[in-house]
Design an enzyme around this catalytic site. Structure first.
Site, PDB file in Angstrom:
ATOM      1  N   CYS A 242      17.706 -54.250  23.481  1.00 16.25           N
ATOM      2  CA  CYS A 242      17.374 -54.552  24.881  1.00 16.25           C
ATOM      3  C   CYS A 242      18.581 -55.087  25.642  1.00 16.25           C
ATOM      4  O   CYS A 242      18.647 -54.990  26.855  1.00 16.25           O
ATOM      5  CB  CYS A 242      16.204 -55.532  24.964  1.00 16.25           C
ATOM      6  SG  CYS A 242      16.641 -57.243  24.576  1.00 16.25           S
TER       7      CYS A 242
ATOM      8  N   ARG B  10      18.642 -33.520   3.095  1.00 15.07           N
ATOM      9  CA  ARG B  10      17.975 -33.613   4.390  1.00 15.07           C
ATOM     10  C   ARG B  10      17.589 -32.210   4.845  1.00 15.07           C
ATOM     11  O   ARG B  10      18.419 -31.285   4.803  1.00 15.07           O
ATOM     12  CB  ARG B  10      18.871 -34.237   5.460  1.00 15.07           C
ATOM     13  CG  ARG B  10      18.835 -35.768   5.497  1.00 15.07           C
ATOM     14  CD  ARG B  10      17.450 -36.277   5.834  1.00 15.07           C
ATOM     15  NE  ARG B  10      17.400 -37.713   6.068  1.00 15.07           N
ATOM     16  CZ  ARG B  10      16.898 -38.604   5.209  1.00 15.07           C
ATOM     17  NH1 ARG B  10      16.421 -38.228   4.026  1.00 15.07           N
ATOM     18  NH2 ARG B  10      16.835 -39.894   5.534  1.00 15.07           N
TER      19      ARG B  10
END
Ligand code: NAD
Ligand code: AHE
Ligand code: ZN
Length: 679
Positions: free
Chosen positions: A109, A385
């Protein structure tokens, strides 16, 4: 579809519900259902993203298998992705439609009262964590539904969908030229493994390391431990198929616990290092492995880092004596990276070629309907992956940049780079010095552009000017561009030392013969800074310029033609008034067709009409300089006095034009720039 077409399309959908396909997990342990859902527009502080690619992480499977105590169904999984911003909600300022982003499950934030964002030792911004755990956006509701039925968000990302909505504070804006099918890996697993090594454990050179679990996360730990200079790295996995890649990435030895006879893995590894290992990592999520990893940490000081996520109800245990005996048990969430700030830097590191993601992509599937194949692949034991391309991105022509050399230098790195310059239509070389930052979250270093003189390349000042001691002292990045394009096969290009190769005069040529390639002005003032700012950890908004001889001329004109762009300017023995010198006249006639046209690139001429902010110009000039008649410092002095422009012109007795002169005064010049740049 061109980017402009895509933006036009985004304008059509902004503010409206989008119907698109997503892979919905309706209940645990069932294949994902690819179906049409509705995605609401982003609300205040939110961003809607069109997803390009998503890699499957073990944590998605763990949640789908019902092991996550926070797991909610129905939901849309996926948290390792890249996408493009389609629209933004009220108040969003850090991204806009068209930006390429990685949604991050750990937000940032950056608020002044966020004790986590303000603390350099953690990335665990809690601002929206509670909502993420409840599968909703920060207003307590979901943006996903199907036929009126609410579908939950997952980890604040939900990227197994053609469109998703995430919080602005979760959105890392990355280099627009990034390969989106590759960089999705930086949304979770690989970043986590790298960060566990660099941030959480700060693995030291010459240390010993054990990595349990050689999936993408464990392999990234191995790769980073090698980069950190570990001397002995052991990989442990139940699946020996993982060993070949582990060794390629840096493991010195690999062990399969099922293939060491009666010995426990602990006894086996203590047989090699009697007192244990400096660092051990769990990348399995198995709490028994976590215990072994802790107990294998070196007596007295070893650190064991938990990365794996354990199933609901599982707990770790050990005898407290293990900690009394000096072992440290720690863990990591997303490798400690502050997501919005640092994920773009990881992308840039890959783009500079300093590390690679290529070995991790073992499977690639096109189309969201293949989502269950990615899950089968991960279960197969053959997969590191599996990347699922959800929407194809139009090919973008990324700047081609390669590292020619990289050296540790004065508490930083000096790198020589090659790239294809679009404005000069040829390959160019430049060098850059980047100082270390004390803390990795400290401010990025400002940049000083150092332009060199006739016959020089990017290398001369790099090795002869003595700049590095001072740049390191102040924490200043320094860029050394070449002085011209080279090897363009233009007739006469190398005939003389004052024109052509090594003598670009920092102008944009307009004559037919030279205009295709000799555009050094735009190169120095636009193309190169754009490249540097997007690829290197520097503050491209805080920039100064200096130069020597022809480079001094380049620095002065760049300052005068771009009012307000630079924080400071200086020059060593600059060519001040080239339209009044023989070599300047010849250069301008050649590149621009006339001396008159050269006045737009002549510092003395430009000063006559300059009306921007007046920066004090620092100039040093040796009195024994053989070229002084071509430099004309007196003309600069005169015009500055006339137009009342601040100039500190210092005549230095008996100094000539050489690098002995440059090296003598470079410290004063860097100090001049450092002050102006706020260092
Ligand atoms: P993965 O399934 O690709 O790899 C796990 C590896 O561990 C496999 O190679 C498997 O064979 C091996 N393994 C399993 N049990 C083992 C055992 N007992 N001994 C040795 N090896 C064993 O998983 P991944 O995507 O690499 O993720 C690894 C773990 O990290 C998962 O638990 C995942 O949820 C977690 N994770 C955590 C974070 C974080 O921020 N903390 C981030 C990403 C992933
Ligand atoms: N929901 C689980 C927690 C799962 C967990 O530990 N997640 C890791 C990221 S895994 C990525 O593949 C993490 O970083 N967690 C920090 C956080 O804030 O969730 C549970 O046990 O409740
Ligand atoms: Zn993950």
């Amino acid at each position: 579809m061109e980017k402009s077409d895509l933006l036009a399309q985004f304008k059509q959908t902004a503010g409206k519900v989008i119907k698109c396909r997503a892979a919905v997990a309706w209940e645990p342990k069932k294949p994902l259902d690819v179906c049409e859902i509705e995605v609401q527009p982003p609300k205040k502080g939110e961003v809607r993203i069109k997803i390009f690619a998503n890699a499957l992480c073990h944590t998605d499977i763990y949640t789908l298998d019902g092991h996550d105590p926070e797991g909610l169904f129905p939901c849309i999984l996926g948290h390792e992705a890249t996408g493009i911003v389609e629209s933004v909600g009220e108040g969003v300022t850090s991204v806009q439609p068209g930006d390429i982003v990685i949604p991050c499950y750990t937000p940032e934030c950056r608020e002044h009262d966020c004790v986590f964002c303000q603390n350099p030792n953690t990335n665990l911004c809690p601002k929206i964590r509670a909502f993420q755990g409840k599968g909703v956006m920060p207003d307590g509701t979901s943006r996903f539904s199907k036929d009126g039925k609410t579908i939950y968000h997952f980890m604040g990302c939900s990227s197994f969908s053609e469109y998703t909505v995430v919080a602005e504070i979760s959105c890392a804006k990355i280099n627009p030229y990034a390969d989106v099918n590759k960089m999705c890996l930086l949304g979770c697993g690989i970043s986590t493994g790298w960060g566990a090594v660099f941030n959480n454990c700060k693995v030291k050179p010459n240390s010993t390391v054990v990595v349990f679990g050689l999936g993408a996360v464990g392999l990234a730990v191995v790769q980073a431990a090698k980069e950190a200079g570990a001397r002995f790295i052991v990989g442990v996995d139940l699946n020996s198929n993982k060993f070949e890649l582990a060794k390629k990435l840096g493991a010195h030895e690999c062990v399969n616990p099922t293939q060491i006879g009666d010995k426990s893995i602990k006894d086996y590894l203590l047989g090699i290092e009697k007192w244990g290992y400096d660092y051990t990592f769990d990348c399995t999520g198995n709490v028994k492995v976590m215990r072994d990893a802790l107990e294998l940490a070196h007596r007295g000081f070893g650190e064991s880092c938990i990365i794996g996520v354990a199933a609901a109800g599982h707990e770790i245990a050990t005898r407290p004596f293990q900690l009394v005996a000096g072992r440290v048990w720690k863990g990591t969430a997303f490798g400690g990276w502050k997501s919005r700030t640092e994920v773009p830097q990881l992308v840039a590191k890959v783009m500079r070629g300093e590390t690679t993601l290529d070995p991790y992509i073992s499977h690639f599937f096109k189309g969201i309907e293949k989502v269950n194949e990615t899950i089968d692949a991960l279960h197969s034991g053959e997969c590191i992956r599996a990347v699922l391309q959800i929407s194809e991105r139009e090919p973008v022509e990324a700047p081609k940049v390669t590292t020619v050399s990289s050296h540790r230098h004065f508490n930083g790195y000096v790198k020589r780079m090659k790239h294809f310059s679009k404005v000069n239509n040829c390959e160019m070389q430049f060098s850059i010095y980047i100082p270390d930052r004390k803390g990795r979250t400290d401010k990025l270093p400002p940049v000083l552009y150092y332009l060199s003189g006739l016959t020089c390349t990017d290398e001369n000042a790099l090795v002869k000017s003595g700049y590095a001691y001072f740049a390191s002292k102040y924490g200043l990045a320094v860029v050394f561009p070449d002085t011209s394009p080279r090897g363009c096969n233009i007739e006469g290009e190398t005939d003389t030392w004052t024109f052509g190769a090594g003598a670009g005069w920092y102008v944009n040529a307009t004559t037919d013969k030279w205009k295709k390639n000799y555009n050094m002005y735009t190169y120095i003032n636009e193309e190169l800074p754009e490249l540097i700012n997007s690829l290197f950890p520097v503050d491209g908004t805080n920039v100064s310029i200096m130069g020597h001889s022809m480079g001094g001329h380049g620095a002065l004109i760049s300052y005068l033609k771009n009012p307000g762009k630079f924080k400071s300017v200086s020059a060593l023995a600059p060519i001040c008034n080239p339209t009044e010198t023989e070599m300047g006249k010849k250069a301008f006639e050649g590149y621009l067709g006339s001396v008159e046209a050269g006045k737009q690139y002549d510092a003395v001429e430009l000063l006559k009409t300059y009306n921007g902010p007046k920066l004090p110009i620092l100039v040093d000039q040796g009195t024994a300089d053989n070229f002084i008649k071509d430099l004309k410092p007196e003309a600069l002095d005169e015009v500055c006095a006339k137009v009342n422009h601040p100039l500190k012109l210092r005549y230095q007795p008996n100094y000539d034009h050489s690098y002995f002169f440059v090296a003598t005064f470079i410290g004063d010049h860097i100090e001049h720039h450092a002050k102006a740049l706020g260092l």
